[in-house]
Design an enzyme around this catalytic site. Structure first.
Site, PDB file in Angstrom:
ATOM      1  CE1 TYR A 152      -3.991   2.112   0.716  1.00 43.14           C
ATOM      2  CE2 TYR A 152      -2.639   3.122   2.419  1.00 43.14           C
ATOM      3  CZ  TYR A 152      -3.782   3.114   1.636  1.00 43.14           C
ATOM      4  OH  TYR A 152      -4.707   4.136   1.773  1.00 43.14           O
ATOM      5  CE  LYS A 156      -3.614   4.927  -1.452  1.00 42.72           C
ATOM      6  NZ  LYS A 156      -4.680   5.541  -2.259  1.00 42.72           N
TER       7      LYS A 156
HETATM    8  P1  NAD Z   1     -13.437   2.478   0.874  1.00 45.65           P
HETATM    9  O1  NAD Z   1     -12.955   1.080   0.927  1.00 45.65           O
HETATM   10  O2  NAD Z   1     -14.602   2.876   1.698  1.00 45.65           O
HETATM   11  O3  NAD Z   1     -13.727   2.912  -0.646  1.00 45.65           O
HETATM   12  C1  NAD Z   1     -12.897   2.505  -1.695  1.00 45.65           C
HETATM   13  C2  NAD Z   1     -13.650   2.675  -2.999  1.00 45.65           C
HETATM   14  O4  NAD Z   1     -12.790   2.225  -4.079  1.00 45.65           O
HETATM   15  C3  NAD Z   1     -14.933   1.837  -3.079  1.00 45.65           C
HETATM   16  O5  NAD Z   1     -15.948   2.601  -3.674  1.00 45.65           O
HETATM   17  C4  NAD Z   1     -14.530   0.671  -3.989  1.00 45.65           C
HETATM   18  O6  NAD Z   1     -15.613   0.153  -4.725  1.00 45.65           O
HETATM   19  C5  NAD Z   1     -13.536   1.348  -4.909  1.00 45.65           C
HETATM   20  N1  NAD Z   1     -12.647   0.378  -5.550  1.00 45.65           N
HETATM   21  C6  NAD Z   1     -11.907  -0.590  -4.940  1.00 45.65           C
HETATM   22  N2  NAD Z   1     -11.250  -1.315  -5.854  1.00 45.65           N
HETATM   23  C7  NAD Z   1     -11.564  -0.806  -7.064  1.00 45.65           C
HETATM   24  C8  NAD Z   1     -11.212  -1.135  -8.407  1.00 45.65           C
HETATM   25  N3  NAD Z   1     -10.389  -2.154  -8.679  1.00 45.65           N
HETATM   26  N4  NAD Z   1     -11.744  -0.400  -9.405  1.00 45.65           N
HETATM   27  C9  NAD Z   1     -12.566   0.618  -9.151  1.00 45.65           C
HETATM   28  N5  NAD Z   1     -12.974   0.977  -7.917  1.00 45.65           N
HETATM   29  C10 NAD Z   1     -12.465   0.270  -6.881  1.00 45.65           C
HETATM   30  O7  NAD Z   1     -12.141   3.355   1.243  1.00 45.65           O
HETATM   31  P2  NAD Z   1     -11.951   4.893   1.648  1.00 45.65           P
HETATM   32  O8  NAD Z   1     -11.470   4.912   3.040  1.00 45.65           O
HETATM   33  O9  NAD Z   1     -13.115   5.714   1.243  1.00 45.65           O
HETATM   34  O10 NAD Z   1     -10.681   5.228   0.735  1.00 45.65           O
HETATM   35  C11 NAD Z   1     -10.729   6.039  -0.422  1.00 45.65           C
HETATM   36  C12 NAD Z   1      -9.296   6.365  -0.832  1.00 45.65           C
HETATM   37  O11 NAD Z   1      -8.639   7.067   0.222  1.00 45.65           O
HETATM   38  C13 NAD Z   1      -8.440   5.133  -1.116  1.00 45.65           C
HETATM   39  O12 NAD Z   1      -7.561   5.398  -2.200  1.00 45.65           O
HETATM   40  C14 NAD Z   1      -7.653   4.981   0.165  1.00 45.65           C
HETATM   41  O13 NAD Z   1      -6.432   4.309  -0.049  1.00 45.65           O
HETATM   42  C15 NAD Z   1      -7.430   6.431   0.537  1.00 45.65           C
HETATM   43  N6  NAD Z   1      -7.105   6.644   1.939  1.00 45.65           N
HETATM   44  C16 NAD Z   1      -7.977   6.308   2.925  1.00 45.65           C
HETATM   45  C17 NAD Z   1      -7.626   6.528   4.249  1.00 45.65           C
HETATM   46  C18 NAD Z   1      -8.541   6.196   5.390  1.00 45.65           C
HETATM   47  O14 NAD Z   1      -8.120   6.345   6.541  1.00 45.65           O
HETATM   48  N7  NAD Z   1      -9.770   5.778   5.158  1.00 45.65           N
HETATM   49  C19 NAD Z   1      -6.384   7.080   4.561  1.00 45.65           C
HETATM   50  C20 NAD Z   1      -5.503   7.409   3.533  1.00 45.65           C
HETATM   51  C21 NAD Z   1      -5.884   7.191   2.217  1.00 45.65           C
END
Ligand code: NAD
Length: 244
Positions: A152, A156
């Site tokens: 991951y 990133k």
């Molecule tokens: P989440 O799991 O709730 O949502 C992820 C979304 O990505 C979902 O809608 C899923 O359907 C979609 N997805 C997954 N695989 C896919 C694919 N192969 N093709 C198309 N769509 C796909 O996660 P989140 O927490 O809302 O995260 C959103 C973004 O923010 C991600 O990139 C995550 O890495 C990043 N992020 C999240 C956090 C956190 O603390 N939640 C922190 C840092 C970064």
């Protein structure tokens, strides 16, 4: 005339908050979904209630051809793309000692290659229009690293290099490219963590709370607005001060 924003991974979590926020700014919204089980009806209803149009398309961003067809579909539906938010992402945590090759590859394929696949298909339209705003969702662990997340963190960190390089390539075309590095945001992705892990993380956050999806959406709103027109190639942390 309304503008058009493409947001990947917006059926829930951070992506959904971004889609709703941008709809409120007057954007028509295009999102992908992964499976028939995704809750599309709620977001469709919410965007329509705001008074904006929504286009949905089944797309796995790790598949180039599927991404190309998604973007073509958006153009057929709306005729232009003003904003792209590469938000779709997954985790498959584990120590490197035990990590399967597939778990490394699939995380990089969705998070980093997926960002390439969508951007590569959107950028010709932005270059032709001589304008555009791209926001890529990275993570603080792409900067700091994190035990158990070599896959991951690498994906990133890759997004940050991608963002800065593309920002330099397309600045002369009036296109800005920035990244956001969220810390711990409360979504279904982080809900799976054990309470002990969450407590440890909370101790490292000076603002003493976890982030909300809306905290990220508000910064995306700024980065796609005219107010940020002199900002490109930057990484903005949204983490309550966790990483300084
Ligand atoms: P989440 O799991 O709730 O949502 C992820 C979304 O990505 C979902 O809608 C899923 O359907 C979609 N997805 C997954 N695989 C896919 C694919 N192969 N093709 C198309 N769509 C796909 O996660 P989140 O927490 O809302 O995260 C959103 C973004 O923010 C991600 O990139 C995550 O890495 C990043 N992020 C999240 C956090 C956190 O603390 N939640 C922190 C840092 C970064």
């Amino acid at each position: 005339m309304s503008k058009v924003a493409v947001i990947t991974g917006a059926t829930r979590g951070i992506g959904k908050a971004i889609a709703l926020n941008l709809a409120k700014q007057g954007y028509d919204i295009a999102i992908n979904y992964r499976s028939e089980n995704d809750d599309l009806e709620t977001i469709k209803k919410e965007i329509n209630e705001i008074g904006r149009r929504i286009f949905t398309y089944k797309c796995d961003v790790s598949d180039f051809e599927n991404s190309e067809n998604f973007v073509k579909g958006v153009i057929e539906e709306f005729g232009e793309i003003d904003v792209l938010v590469n938000n779709a992402g997954i985790t498959k945590d584990g120590l490197l000692m035990r990590m399967k090759k597939e778990d490394f590859e699939s995380v990089v394929d969705v998070n980093l290659v997926g960002t390439f696949n969508i951007t590569r298909n959107v950028i010709p339209y932005m270059i032709k229009a001589k304008k555009g705003k791209i926001v890529n969702i990275s993570s603080v662990v792409g900067i700091s690293g994190n035990a158990g997340q070599t896959n991951y963190s690498a994906s990133k960190a890759g997004i940050i290099g991608f963002t800065k390089s593309l920002a330099k390539e397309v600045a002369s075309r009036n296109i800005t490219v920035n990244a956001i590095a969220p810390g711990f945001i409360q979504t279904q992705m982080t809900d799976v963590l054990k309470d002990e892990v969450k407590e440890e993380i909370l101790k490292q956050i000076p603002l003493k709370r976890f982030g909300k999806a809306e905290d990220v959406a508000n910064v995306v709103k700024f980065l796609v607005s005219e107010e940020s027109s002199y900002i490109t190639g930057q990484v903005i942390n949204i983490d309550g001060g966790m990483l300084m």
